[in-house]
Structures are given as C-alpha cells and as structure tokens.
Design a protein around this motif. Structure first.
Motif, PDB file in Angstrom:
ATOM      1  N   ILE A   1      -9.780  -0.689  -0.929  1.00 54.22           N
ATOM      2  CA  ILE A   1      -9.197  -1.951  -0.491  1.00 54.22           C
ATOM      3  C   ILE A   1     -10.312  -2.765   0.150  1.00 54.22           C
ATOM      4  O   ILE A   1     -11.027  -2.265   1.032  1.00 54.22           O
TER       5      ILE A   1
ATOM      6  N   PHE B   1      -2.803   6.877  -3.306  1.00 54.09           N
ATOM      7  CA  PHE B   1      -2.754   5.588  -2.626  1.00 54.09           C
ATOM      8  C   PHE B   1      -2.698   4.506  -3.705  1.00 54.09           C
ATOM      9  O   PHE B   1      -3.667   4.346  -4.467  1.00 54.09           O
ATOM     10  N   ASN B   2      -1.569   3.813  -3.771  1.00 56.21           N
ATOM     11  CA  ASN B   2      -1.342   2.881  -4.884  1.00 56.21           C
ATOM     12  C   ASN B   2      -1.663   3.546  -6.222  1.00 56.21           C
ATOM     13  O   ASN B   2      -2.225   2.936  -7.132  1.00 56.21           O
TER      14      ASN B   2
ATOM     15  N   LEU C   1      -1.337  -5.638   5.819  1.00 56.24           N
ATOM     16  CA  LEU C   1      -1.190  -4.499   4.911  1.00 56.24           C
ATOM     17  C   LEU C   1       0.243  -4.010   4.990  1.00 56.24           C
ATOM     18  O   LEU C   1       0.772  -3.776   6.081  1.00 56.24           O
TER      19      LEU C   1
ATOM     20  N   GLN D   1      -9.048   5.175  -3.985  1.00 54.37           N
ATOM     21  CA  GLN D   1      -8.531   3.814  -3.963  1.00 54.37           C
ATOM     22  C   GLN D   1      -9.359   3.016  -2.964  1.00 54.37           C
ATOM     23  O   GLN D   1      -9.615   3.476  -1.851  1.00 54.37           O
TER      24      GLN D   1
ATOM     25  N   PHE E   1       0.867  -1.173   0.000  1.00 55.66           N
ATOM     26  CA  PHE E   1       0.000   0.000   0.000  1.00 55.66           C
ATOM     27  C   PHE E   1       0.901   1.220   0.000  1.00 55.66           C
ATOM     28  O   PHE E   1       1.354   1.686   1.051  1.00 55.66           O
TER      29      PHE E   1
END
Length: 604
Positions: free
Chosen positions: A264, A247-248, A274, A262, A207
């Motif tokens: 998850i 984020f990513n 994570l 983003q 991440f």
C-alpha cells in the motif's frame, strides 16, 4: 488450541412498552431529495457532506436519509474453479469466486444511492445468496441475503437481483450466506462514501484481511463437524489453523517461494483513510503499523469521536475506518498481524504481514520488525463514543427467571456429527421454505422448533440480551438489520483454555449497576468473552426476520444461531413478499430432486 466446550447463552428480551425510553418530539424517518452535490466534503472539512440540504457527521442516519436518485449497478457472476492458484502462489483445492477474483469487486456508492446487484450463480452444485454485512436494510429485509430466512437460495444456473438504498455510510462487506461458502472466496468489500469525524487527504479504500485455506471449505467443515476429526485428537469440533492470511487477496507463501507481499503506497505528509475489514472464517487479529498509529473514526458503520491507538484488535466481521498520518521518514514499514492468546485463530503463517511503502522509497522489504502489541485476549474495546448518540434504559434491565437459553455442544455419535444446539435445538433452516415465505403465507405458527425463531412483536421498544458463554472460545456475534448497543461485558481471561476455568455468571446486583446505557459503543459485530457474559440492546425499529449468529464459520454451520421475527404484522406492508416467488420456484425445481448433495448443516 481448541477444546470441546459448553456454551451457555442467556437471553433477556424486554418488549414491554413501559421499557421504551422517553421519546423526543415525533421524528419519523424521512427521505430528502438532494440538490446538486455540494463540495463541502473536502480534505479540511470531512465532517460536512452536503450543504443544501444539510447532511453531515451529526445527521442521524436512522431518521434522515439522503435520496440522490443515483443507482449504482453491479453484475456478480459466481464461478467454481478446481485447483485455483491464489494470491500467495499456492493451489487451492476449490475456489468459488466473484467475477473470477478474490476478494470480489468492491461495491462503491455514495450515502443515499440505490445499490442494485445482479447475482448470477454459475457454481456447479451449490446454491448461494449474498448478504450485505452491516447494512441495515431498513424496510428491505427481503434483500438481506440470508438463505433459508429472507430468501430461497439462488439455484445453479439462475440469477437474482438485489436492490436497496444505502441508508448508512462507511465500510461494510458482502459474502455468501450458504453453508460457510464464503470461505471458498465468495466475498468482497463495500464502500459507501459519506462524512467523517476527522479530516484526511487520501482514501486508500478497503483493506480486507482474510484467513485462507488451501482445502475446500466444504471438506474442512465436514471434518470439523465430525467428533472423529483429525486435527486435534480427542477434541471434537476443533478446526485446523489457516494455511495463510491474505491482505486484499495477497501474501507470500510462508512455506516457501511464491506469492508476494501486498503493498500500500502512502504519500509523505498526507493523511490516509484505510478501511479495515476482517473477512475471515476463523481468525481474528491484532494489527499494528510499525512506527505509526491509527486514528479510529468508525466502528463498523458507526462514526465515533476519534481515538488514537498504536494497535487494534479486529474480530471476524468487524470493520474499522482509521486514519494513518504519513509523517515518518520515507521508507517501507511492516503492517503486522498477530494472534491473541487463546482460541480465536491460528495460522500456519505465524507472522502475516503487508508492506506500507512511502512514495519514493526503494522497492525493498522493511528492515524494522516492530514490537509485539499487548495481547488483546480476543476482547473488544468498548469505550468508543458514537457521534450520533443512543441511550438505553439500563435501569429497567433485570435478568428475569426463565429468560435463559442454554447452548451446549452436542455430539450425535449415530451420525458422527457435532452440533451447537440452542435450547436443545441447533438451528437448521429450510432452504425451500424461508422464514419470509412462512410470513407471506400466514403460517408462522407452523415453523419447526429448530428454526430457532424468537418473536419480537412490539415496535420501537428496547430489547435487551444477556448472553453467557460457558466455554473457552470467544465468539464474534453478529446481528443482521441493526446496530447493537454494547452495554457491558465481563473482562477477558488471561488464558481462556487454562484448566479449571468456569462460567463467570451474570450477577444482577453486582453487574447491573456497571452497565453503560448513555451512548455506549455501538456496532453490528462484537465479541462474547470466553467463560463470561455480554449484555446488548437494540430498538425494534426494523420489521423483518433478522439472523443473529456467531461469525466463526464452523460454529454457524453447527447451528449457533437464532433469528428474530421482528414486528410480524408490519413485515408484509414494509416490503413486497411476492418478490420471493420467482427465486423460490427456481430453487424448488432444483432442490432436492436435482441436487447431488443434501443439506448437512444449518444451511446458513
């Protein structure tokens, strides 16, 4: 807000054999051939890795390395794109990407695998190198990827292959080490699977949290390096706030429509690993997940006794492996990042966030905003306890006269340029003649003073650093080739930029007894407090030329770095220095004769 400042670094190097800690019976690094992979590393027994031979969370990864016989092979093609639409829907002036994406592809391996990466440089005018941040590179310093130190840069149109053993396990990242280039996008995660100090069900993978600038990093750096920069008039060297935090690689456009959060996905009732990485140029963060806690199990690549927290400060270059227990009602939850008081990062997106969505929850934004975490004041927590212990002989540490290096901001008005000199010399590497080439040719004594080389000749002794920061800026400092033991640090100030702050100088009589030598927090990147001091130690057990630098991209560009030349006589036998030749020949043919732009910063 950033101000012009003075940074005082103190360095105490103690290489006398008398300071070596008492040794246990001789334990030489050994490679053990793994038998067929055992299945002990399960959701209920993550501390185990293999049973025959036995590798587990208590194995000392600096002495026992599994050799799997497996090679993980990657090809990275670096390209340069003008007017690239990024993950927040906005156009970046210039992007430099790995395989056409940001972040670049994840390097995946198991502990003990060989990792081989063929890097093809299709950038138009930039050289490049790839550094594997946090990886020890035991006896493979030549693969460290620090241009001008461990290699010549890879010339445009050329390629280089890196190959090394994954001696450690956990979460790391790779990035370019060529004049702040990684801020244009040349970076990506590294995941090396191994045992863990707590159990989990699902590995969510890396991440990456990255500050993001719509302008070209090269152009921004030129403005930051100018005493006439337009960001904060009257304060030389002040950087702009980031345009966003990704984020990513994703986020919404904070200035209007575009982009997306983003997301998850969490599985209800399961524990999730994570792998948090701060891949930023300038920003550090405190992170929270509304309604949840983080169980920390590793700091950088060092497994620790698990600690549960509700918020976590992450400096530039740092990584944390955390476990999130999905034990809350099925819903969507904000993953929030906040900025600390003081000059360790600002963004035009004041509330960057991602969404953690329970499987089965509706596709909607979370409703509970969460509460602001305590202000970290840009300072590390230094109470984490590594599983594999180290002990440094702190009673032997004294700040001897003549051990201090002075670093000041230097403004050269004749060329309108800001520098960070160390001992009146800002680091500037020679791309055409890296440190290891001096070693290869036996002429290290002719290296220019501005290479900022510190010789550490003795093997397997403790080396101590006293660093003093006479500035309002906390610095994330990163050492290549080693983890550092964090023996002590001065407390954070409530407001580092308040008028009247002065250096809190090291006091041997007062601070010496406060140092922790028995299994202190250990990692490869830590924070140097504003207006304060930091004491670090590492053992000289890895021959090579190792860079030690501030990981704020503007500061390393301005020369805030030194390099250790560790065990000079052992370097030529630890690695094949002839591997330098082909890449340096390619670079010499390109630079400077065929390069349109000259080196105008430290080069790293």
């Amino acid at each position: 807000m950033f101000s012009s400042c003075i940074l005082l670094w103190g360095l105490l190097l103690s290489t006398a054999a008398a300071l070596a800690a008492p040794q246990s019976p001789s334990r030489h690094p050994r490679n053990l051939q793994l038998e067929r992979r055992q299945t002990c590393n399960t959701a209920t027994n993550r501390a185990c890795w293999t049973t025959s031979p036995a590798f587990n969370i208590n194995t000392d990864y600096e002495t026992n390395t599994p050799v799997t016989g497996v090679t993980q092979t990657y090809t990275f093609t670096l390209t340069e794109i003008n007017s690239w639409v990024g993950g927040d829907g906005r156009t970046k002036t210039k992007a430099m990407l790995v395989n056409g994406q940001f972040p670049g592809p994840t390097i995946n391996a198991n502990w003990g695998d060989r990792i081989t990466i063929n890097v093809i440089n299709n950038l138009q005018t930039n050289g490049t190198s790839i550094h594997y941040h946090g990886l020890r590179q035991l006896n493979s310093n030549i693969m460290d990827g620090a241009g001008g130190i461990t290699e010549c840069p890879i010339a445009p149109g050329k390629s280089k292959t890196y190959s090394f053993i994954a001696n450690q396990y956990g979460t790391a990242w790779y990035h370019s080490h060529f004049s702040g280039q990684y801020g244009n996008g040349v970076l990506g995660p590294i995941v090396i699977k191994g045992p863990a100090s707590a159990n989990y069900d699902i590995d969510l993978g890396p991440f990456a949290i990255s500050d993001w600038y719509l302008g070209s990093i090269n152009q921004i750096a030129a403005r930051v390096n100018s005493p006439l920069n337009p960001y904060i008039p009257g304060f030389p060297g002040s950087p702009p706030p980031s345009d966003n935090v990704l984020f990513n690689g994703k986020n919404i456009n904070p200035a209007g429509a575009g982009g997306s959060y983003q997301k998850i996905v969490l599985t209800p009732g399961q524990k999730h690993l994570l792998r948090i990485i701060n891949t930023s140029v300038q920003n550090s963060f405190t992170i929270t997940l509304v309604g949840h806690s983080f169980q920390i199990i590793a700091t950088d690549l060092v497994p620790i006794t698990p600690v549960t927290v509700t918020s976590l400060y992450v400096g530039i270059g740092q990584r944390y492996d955390v476990i999130i227990n999905a034990n809350q009602p099925v819903a969507n939850y904000w993953f929030n990042t906040t900025f600390s008081t003081g000059p360790c990062g600002l963004s035009n997106n004041p509330r960057p966030a991602a969404i953690f969505q329970y499987s089965g929850a509706p596709n909607a934004n979370p409703t509970a905003p969460g509460t602001a975490p305590p202000d970290s004041r840009c300072q590390d927590v230094t109470t984490y306890a590594p599983i594999v212990t180290r002990t440094a002989p702190v009673a032997s540490f004294t700040a001897a006269p003549g051990s201090t290096l002075n670093t000041n901001i230097l403004i050269d008005n004749s060329i309108a340029r800001v520098f960070w000199p160390v001992n009146n010399s800002p680091m500037k590497v020679n791309w055409n003649n890296p440190t290891l080439e001096y070693v290869k040719n036996g002429n290290v004594g002719t290296m220019p003073a501005n290479e900022n080389v510190i010789s550490v000749p003795t093997a397997n002794v403790w080396t101590f650093w006293l660093i003093q920061n006479n500035s309002s800026i906390p610095h994330p400092v990163h050492l290549h080739g080693h983890d550092v033991l964090i023996l002590g640090a001065s407390p954070a100030l409530a407001n580092p930029v308040a008028p009247g702050n002065t250096l809190r100088a090291w006091n041997q009589a007062v601070n010496g007894p406060q140092l922790k030598g028995n299994n202190p927090t250990r990692r490869d990147t830590t924070m140097l407090p504003a207006w304060g001091w930091l004491v670090l130690a590492f053992r000289t057990n890895n021959p090579g030329a190792w860079l030690f630098h501030c990981h704020i991209a503007w500061h390393v560009s301005q020369g805030l770095s030194v390099q250790f030349l560790e065990q000079l006589s052992a370097i030529p036998t630890a690695m094949d220095l002839n591997q330098l030749t082909a890449n340096c020949n390619n670079w010499d043919a390109y630079y400077p004769a065929n390069a349109p732009f000259p080196q105008d910063d430290s080069g790293i």
